[in-house]
Design a protein around this motif. Structure first.
Motif, PDB file in Angstrom:
ATOM      1  N   VAL A   1       0.830  -1.205   0.000  1.00  0.00           N
ATOM      2  CA  VAL A   1       0.000   0.000   0.000  1.00  0.00           C
ATOM      3  C   VAL A   1       0.864   1.255   0.000  1.00  0.00           C
ATOM      4  O   VAL A   1       0.615   2.209  -0.752  1.00  0.00           O
ATOM      5  CB  VAL A   1      -0.950  -0.007   1.215  1.00  0.00           C
ATOM      6  N   LYS A   2       1.902   1.264   0.819  1.00  0.00           N
ATOM      7  CA  LYS A   2       2.769   2.438   0.903  1.00  0.00           C
ATOM      8  C   LYS A   2       3.570   2.626  -0.379  1.00  0.00           C
ATOM      9  O   LYS A   2       3.795   3.763  -0.825  1.00  0.00           O
ATOM     10  CB  LYS A   2       3.689   2.322   2.109  1.00  0.00           C
ATOM     11  N   ALA A   3       3.993   1.532  -0.990  1.00  0.00           N
ATOM     12  CA  ALA A   3       4.723   1.635  -2.253  1.00  0.00           C
ATOM     13  C   ALA A   3       3.833   2.187  -3.355  1.00  0.00           C
ATOM     14  O   ALA A   3       4.264   3.007  -4.175  1.00  0.00           O
ATOM     15  CB  ALA A   3       5.277   0.269  -2.649  1.00  0.00           C
ATOM     16  N   ALA A   4       2.570   1.743  -3.373  1.00  0.00           N
ATOM     17  CA  ALA A   4       1.632   2.239  -4.375  1.00  0.00           C
ATOM     18  C   ALA A   4       1.355   3.723  -4.178  1.00  0.00           C
ATOM     19  O   ALA A   4       1.254   4.490  -5.145  1.00  0.00           O
ATOM     20  CB  ALA A   4       0.331   1.447  -4.311  1.00  0.00           C
TER      21      ALA A   4
ATOM     22  N   GLU B   1       4.390   5.669  -5.398  1.00  0.00           N
ATOM     23  CA  GLU B   1       4.421   5.671  -6.857  1.00  0.00           C
ATOM     24  C   GLU B   1       3.401   6.653  -7.418  1.00  0.00           C
ATOM     25  O   GLU B   1       3.669   7.371  -8.379  1.00  0.00           O
ATOM     26  CB  GLU B   1       4.141   4.266  -7.378  1.00  0.00           C
ATOM     27  N   GLN B   2       2.218   6.699  -6.788  1.00  0.00           N
ATOM     28  CA  GLN B   2       1.184   7.625  -7.228  1.00  0.00           C
ATOM     29  C   GLN B   2       1.619   9.068  -7.022  1.00  0.00           C
ATOM     30  O   GLN B   2       1.418   9.929  -7.878  1.00  0.00           O
ATOM     31  CB  GLN B   2      -0.102   7.357  -6.433  1.00  0.00           C
ATOM     32  N   ALA B   3       2.256   9.338  -5.883  1.00  0.00           N
ATOM     33  CA  ALA B   3       2.688  10.702  -5.582  1.00  0.00           C
ATOM     34  C   ALA B   3       3.790  11.170  -6.526  1.00  0.00           C
ATOM     35  O   ALA B   3       3.889  12.356  -6.840  1.00  0.00           O
ATOM     36  CB  ALA B   3       3.183  10.771  -4.132  1.00  0.00           C
ATOM     37  N   GLU B   4       4.619  10.233  -6.973  1.00  0.00           N
ATOM     38  CA  GLU B   4       5.739  10.586  -7.835  1.00  0.00           C
ATOM     39  C   GLU B   4       5.385  10.579  -9.316  1.00  0.00           C
ATOM     40  O   GLU B   4       6.197  10.970 -10.153  1.00  0.00           O
ATOM     41  CB  GLU B   4       6.903   9.629  -7.591  1.00  0.00           C
TER      42      GLU B   4
ATOM     43  N   GLU C   1       2.208  14.683 -13.537  1.00  0.00           N
ATOM     44  CA  GLU C   1       0.842  15.201 -13.598  1.00  0.00           C
ATOM     45  C   GLU C   1       0.185  14.747 -14.883  1.00  0.00           C
ATOM     46  O   GLU C   1       0.777  14.776 -15.959  1.00  0.00           O
ATOM     47  CB  GLU C   1       0.854  16.728 -13.541  1.00  0.00           C
ATOM     48  N   GLY C   2      -1.044  14.277 -14.783  1.00  0.00           N
ATOM     49  CA  GLY C   2      -1.763  13.765 -15.935  1.00  0.00           C
ATOM     50  C   GLY C   2      -1.714  12.271 -16.032  1.00  0.00           C
ATOM     51  O   GLY C   2      -2.490  11.661 -16.759  1.00  0.00           O
ATOM     52  N   GLN C   3      -0.789  11.635 -15.283  1.00  0.00           N
ATOM     53  CA  GLN C   3      -0.687  10.177 -15.279  1.00  0.00           C
ATOM     54  C   GLN C   3      -1.162   9.575 -13.986  1.00  0.00           C
ATOM     55  O   GLN C   3      -1.189   8.370 -13.813  1.00  0.00           O
ATOM     56  CB  GLN C   3       0.764   9.739 -15.540  1.00  0.00           C
ATOM     57  N   GLN C   4      -1.508  10.426 -12.996  1.00  0.00           N
ATOM     58  CA  GLN C   4      -1.967   9.938 -11.719  1.00  0.00           C
ATOM     59  C   GLN C   4      -3.397   9.438 -11.829  1.00  0.00           C
ATOM     60  O   GLN C   4      -4.206   9.997 -12.554  1.00  0.00           O
ATOM     61  CB  GLN C   4      -1.875  11.037 -10.645  1.00  0.00           C
ATOM     62  N   GLY C   5      -3.699   8.345 -11.054  1.00  0.00           N
ATOM     63  CA  GLY C   5      -5.039   7.796 -11.037  1.00  0.00           C
ATOM     64  C   GLY C   5      -5.984   8.669 -10.273  1.00  0.00           C
ATOM     65  O   GLY C   5      -5.599   9.642  -9.631  1.00  0.00           O
ATOM     66  N   ASP C   6      -7.299   8.310 -10.317  1.00  0.00           N
ATOM     67  CA  ASP C   6      -8.303   9.073  -9.606  1.00  0.00           C
ATOM     68  C   ASP C   6      -8.157   8.861  -8.100  1.00  0.00           C
ATOM     69  O   ASP C   6      -7.785   7.816  -7.663  1.00  0.00           O
ATOM     70  CB  ASP C   6      -9.709   8.625 -10.059  1.00  0.00           C
TER      71      ASP C   6
END
Length: 227
Positions: free
Chosen positions: A210-213, A216-219, A222-227
């Protein structure tokens, strides 16, 4: 300019629906379905009755949406061993359940009898596990004679039983520890020794995933991050 005006109401509708699901999730996480009213959900979400019924025709529809939203079937990413995918999906769910009320609400609703959403947990996960077991078998990870369908039912039923036993246990780590022990027993019964030696079935596996995901989301650009 016109496009911006059109996005305004659409965004407000998305936010209103999310508030309804969040409010309902907070209630269903700790109360049986029959002890939550439409008015309770309306008050918890801070929305008017008309707005609530605009998005959901009934309490049952709200509950069904909470179940669907809460059961995020994660970690089926095609890694090797394929059995690790099954373990990871369960460990992520075990980590999230006591910590996130939407997941807790989905678990409670899906195991309450006499409602249309009863059984949503195993209806969703049994086919997923069976398919991953078939893939694992094709990769030579399973012992001879292992039934994909029977094993998937036992796998999900055992997870559900432990979740029910610890439904009111909120101490972090307790559910994950028991689920990890369960997975270790189940894996030893179906996997080859070589496969077992390549797997991670530790109790903090879900937390690390969960923390790795999240990292990854934070890094992500912009425009490639999930909802």
């Amino acid at each position: 300019m016109q496009a911006a005006r059109q996005r305004g109401p659409q965004q407000r509708a998305i936010e209103t629906r999310a508030r309804i699901l969040r409010g309902a999730g907070q209630l269903f996480a700790d109360r049986p379905y029959d002890r939550v009213s439409i008015r309770d959900i309306q008050d918890a979400a801070g929305v008017k009755k008309g707005a609530l019924y605009h998005h959901f025709p009934s309490k049952a529809a709200i509950a069904a949406a909470v179940v669907e939203h809460g059961f995020v079937q994660e970690a089926a990413v095609g890694q090797i061993p394929r059995l690790q995918d099954i373990v990871d999906a369960g460990m992520v769910l075990a980590y999230r359940t006591p910590r996130i009320f939407e997941v807790r609400a989905a678990s409670r609703l899906a195991t309450e009898q006499d409602h249309e959403f009863f059984g949503a947990l195993w209806r969703g996960y049994i086919p997923l596990v069976a398919d991953l077991l078939r893939q694992a078998d094709e990769l030579g990870e399973l012992l001879p004679g292992v039934s994909h369908e029977e094993t998937s039912r036992v796998w999900v039923a055992t997870f559900t039983g432990l979740d029910l036993m610890l439904r009111n246990e909120r101490t972090p780590g307790v559910l994950e520890k028991d689920i990890a022990a369960m997975f270790q027993i189940l894996v030893r019964g179906v996997a080859t020794p070589e496969t077992i030696n390549r797997m991670d079935i530790t109790s903090d596996r879900g937390e690390r995933l969960v923390k790795a995901a999240a990292l990854e989301q934070a890094e992500a650009p912009e425009g490639q991050q999930g909802d």
